[in-house]
Design an enzyme around this catalytic site. Structure first.
Site, PDB file in Angstrom:
ATOM      1  N   ASP A  45     -28.081 -11.640  -6.370  1.00 38.90           N
ATOM      2  CA  ASP A  45     -26.792 -11.483  -5.695  1.00 38.90           C
ATOM      3  C   ASP A  45     -25.749 -12.243  -6.521  1.00 38.90           C
ATOM      4  O   ASP A  45     -25.739 -13.480  -6.536  1.00 38.90           O
ATOM      5  CB  ASP A  45     -26.892 -12.051  -4.276  1.00 38.90           C
ATOM      6  CG  ASP A  45     -25.565 -11.975  -3.522  1.00 38.90           C
ATOM      7  OD1 ASP A  45     -24.504 -11.789  -4.159  1.00 38.90           O
ATOM      8  OD2 ASP A  45     -25.592 -12.130  -2.283  1.00 38.90           O
TER       9      ASP A  45
ATOM     10  N   HIS B 186     -22.047 -13.526  -3.806  1.00 36.52           N
ATOM     11  CA  HIS B 186     -21.926 -14.669  -2.896  1.00 36.52           C
ATOM     12  C   HIS B 186     -22.183 -15.974  -3.655  1.00 36.52           C
ATOM     13  O   HIS B 186     -22.708 -15.958  -4.768  1.00 36.52           O
ATOM     14  CB  HIS B 186     -22.904 -14.495  -1.733  1.00 36.52           C
ATOM     15  CG  HIS B 186     -22.569 -13.294  -0.895  1.00 36.52           C
ATOM     16  ND1 HIS B 186     -23.175 -12.074  -1.062  1.00 36.52           N
ATOM     17  CD2 HIS B 186     -21.650 -13.125   0.078  1.00 36.52           C
ATOM     18  CE1 HIS B 186     -22.651 -11.194  -0.213  1.00 36.52           C
ATOM     19  NE2 HIS B 186     -21.709 -11.799   0.492  1.00 36.52           N
TER      20      HIS B 186
ATOM     21  N   SER C 206     -17.809 -11.290   4.145  1.00 35.95           N
ATOM     22  CA  SER C 206     -18.827 -12.336   4.054  1.00 35.95           C
ATOM     23  C   SER C 206     -18.389 -13.475   3.131  1.00 35.95           C
ATOM     24  O   SER C 206     -18.870 -14.599   3.267  1.00 35.95           O
ATOM     25  CB  SER C 206     -20.139 -11.738   3.556  1.00 35.95           C
ATOM     26  OG  SER C 206     -19.916 -11.053   2.335  1.00 35.95           O
TER      27      SER C 206
END
Ligand SMILES: *[C@@H]1O[C@H](CO)[C@@H](O)[C@H](O)[C@H]1NC(C)=O
Ligand SMILES: *[C@@H]1O[C@H](CO)[C@@H](O)[C@H](O)[C@H]1NC(C)=O
Ligand SMILES: *[C@@H]1O[C@H](CO)[C@@H](O)[C@H](O)[C@H]1NC(C)=O
Ligand SMILES: *[C@@H]1O[C@H](CO)[C@@H](O)[C@H](O)[C@H]1NC(C)=O
Length: 416
Positions: free
Chosen positions: A392, A395, A148
């Site tokens: 998070d 990311h 990702s």
């Protein structure tokens, strides 16, 4: 008699083996010398530089149009505040950013993370020229392969280019593991292929892949690699999925075997296997005289504020400053993996371009999506007030830090 003859045979054998050994050693040495010679001969015809040391001696790399300033390591530098020239586009102007990365839309109160520009110590990065990039991709395919984080770089690249293309001449479509952005008038595609380990694994489903007991299959790069063949520029990454904190399960044989032979090895050995497979794939399918292969180093997380002397019990949440210590390297990011990369690439003659971005990302505890994102569903109000658990810190918001990955890719593509 019998005994003595057999004894003499044994002795003969024992005497023979050092002789054999030295003969073998000599032969190997001769082969080594010869292959070194042949290697040099080959190199002048067919350039096969190793990435760091010998680049200059060989014919220029495909796509290069200039050279960087002598001796400038573009990955060594500092972040400078530059609200005039950053961000390179607005979040609301790029419809391709997945909701996992649109931090403004999900309520991030500041935009500070958008205004930093990477300034190498020894030179300045060339300005990202979207029309040059698009022209270069005419009749070509560029592909990002990995997890990702690599997908974030892919989307950043699409965002950097798409405003030059009218709506009717562009599209983005997903087919299983493959997402394809097409610039019709250029006959160009920019693609992303989901393969978090590069090799075949039990986490390969592009949507349902959160599997805690991860298994990777040895020698399986072609399982995915067959879908990368024929691309002109490939940008690979893999890191985070290997970080299970324990030994890693490697499958020998096939996922269909009834009795699976699984061998547990250290994370480093597992990762080394992946690096070697990747290079083997590149040697086999990428022509170094017409195509380019990039590999992006580890993207670090910022899970614990005590690592940069922040408040206790914090993480990347509510961080708006960059880390000033030029040597900062948090324990979340494995130096041993960098050593594996270094070791494997050093031994390879394939002209892979290494994007060594780890250090410059380590400074950016402020640039993560934190709680300002939506993955499947937005965070609940209860989750939002508990950022210690739900932020998070892996990311990165877009626009922002990952646009710099592409500025560096641009620099290395055209000014290697
Ligand atoms: C960008 O690249 C194009 C060629 O594709 C060139 O004509 C143009 O001058 C470049 N722009 C800048 C600002 O360098
Ligand atoms: C379009 O691009 C592909 C490579 O992606 C190439 O094989 C094909 O020849 C191109 N088509 C034209 C008409 O140039
Ligand atoms: C965010 O950080 C600032 C200092 O930088 C601090 O004053 C504030 O209390 C923090 N807010 C939260 C919710 O932790
Ligand atoms: C990448 O950069 C880091 C930090 O600047 C350095 O320690 C490391 O050796 C570099 N890795 C490679 C493979 O060049």
């Amino acid at each position: 008699m019998k005994l003595s003859s057999s004894t003499s045979i044994l002795i003969r054998k024992a005497r023979l083996s050092p002789y054999l050994f030295s003969l073998l050693a000599f032969t190997l040495f001769a082969i080594f010398l010869y292959s070194q010679d042949v290697g040099y001969l080959n190199l002048s015809i067919n350039p096969n530089p190793s990435p760091s040391t010998t680049e200059k001696q060989y014919k220029k790399l495909p796509f290069s149009i200039g050279e960087k300033e002598d001796g400038c390591d573009v990955f060594s530098g500092k972040w400078v505040w530059d609200p005039v020239n950053r961000p390179l586009y607005q979040e609301s102007e790029c419809p391709y950013i997945q909701p996992q990365l649109t931090c403004q839309e999900h309520g991030r109160p500041d935009r500070d993370y958008q205004f930093w520009r990477w300034q190498p110590h020894g030179c300045s990065l060339p300005r990202f020229n979207a029309s040059l990039m698009l022209e270069t991709l005419r009749n070509k395919r560029m592909m990002f392969v990995g997890d990702s984080l690599n997908r974030g770089q892919y989307v950043s690249m699409v965002c950097l280019l798409h405003s030059l293309i009218p709506d009717h001449a562009k599209s983005m479509k997903t087919f299983g593991s493959l997402t394809v952005f097409t610039a019709k008038d250029y006959n160009a595609t920019i693609e992303f292929y989901w393969a978090p380990f590069l090799l075949e694994s039990n986490s390969d489903d592009a949507v349902v892949h959160r599997i805690s007991d991860r298994v990777v299959r040895k020698g399986s790069i072609n399982k995915h690699g067959k879908h990368w063949k024929g691309v002109d520029i490939i940008v690979l990454n893999t890191y985070l999925w290997w970080m299970t904190g324990a030994d890693f399960k490697i499958l020998h044989g096939s996922f269909d075997d009834e009795v699976k032979e699984i061998v547990e090895v250290s994370m480093e050995d597992a990762y080394r296997m992946a690096m070697k497979s990747m290079l083997r794939w590149a040697r086999q399918y990428m022509d170094p005289t017409t195509t380019r292969v990039f590999f992006t180093s580890m993207s670090p997380s910022h899970e614990k504020s005590t690592n940069w002397e922040g408040m206790p019990n914090g993480n990347c949440y509510n961080q708006t400053e960059v880390i000033e210590d030029p040597n900062y390297w948090g324990p979340d990011c494995k130096k041993s993996i960098m050593e594996v990369i270094e070791d494997v690439f050093k031994k390879s003659k394939f002209p892979l371009t290494f994007l060594n971005i780890t250090q410059l990302l380590l400074y950016r505890k402020d640039a993560h999506t934190s709680i300002y994102k939506k993955q499947w569903t937005p965070l609940t109000p209860e989750q939002k007030v508990n950022p210690v658990t739900y932020a998070d810190c892996m990311h990165w918001c877009l626009p922002g830090l990952q646009d710099t990955w592409n500025e560096l890719l641009f620099a290395k593509l055209f000014y290697p």
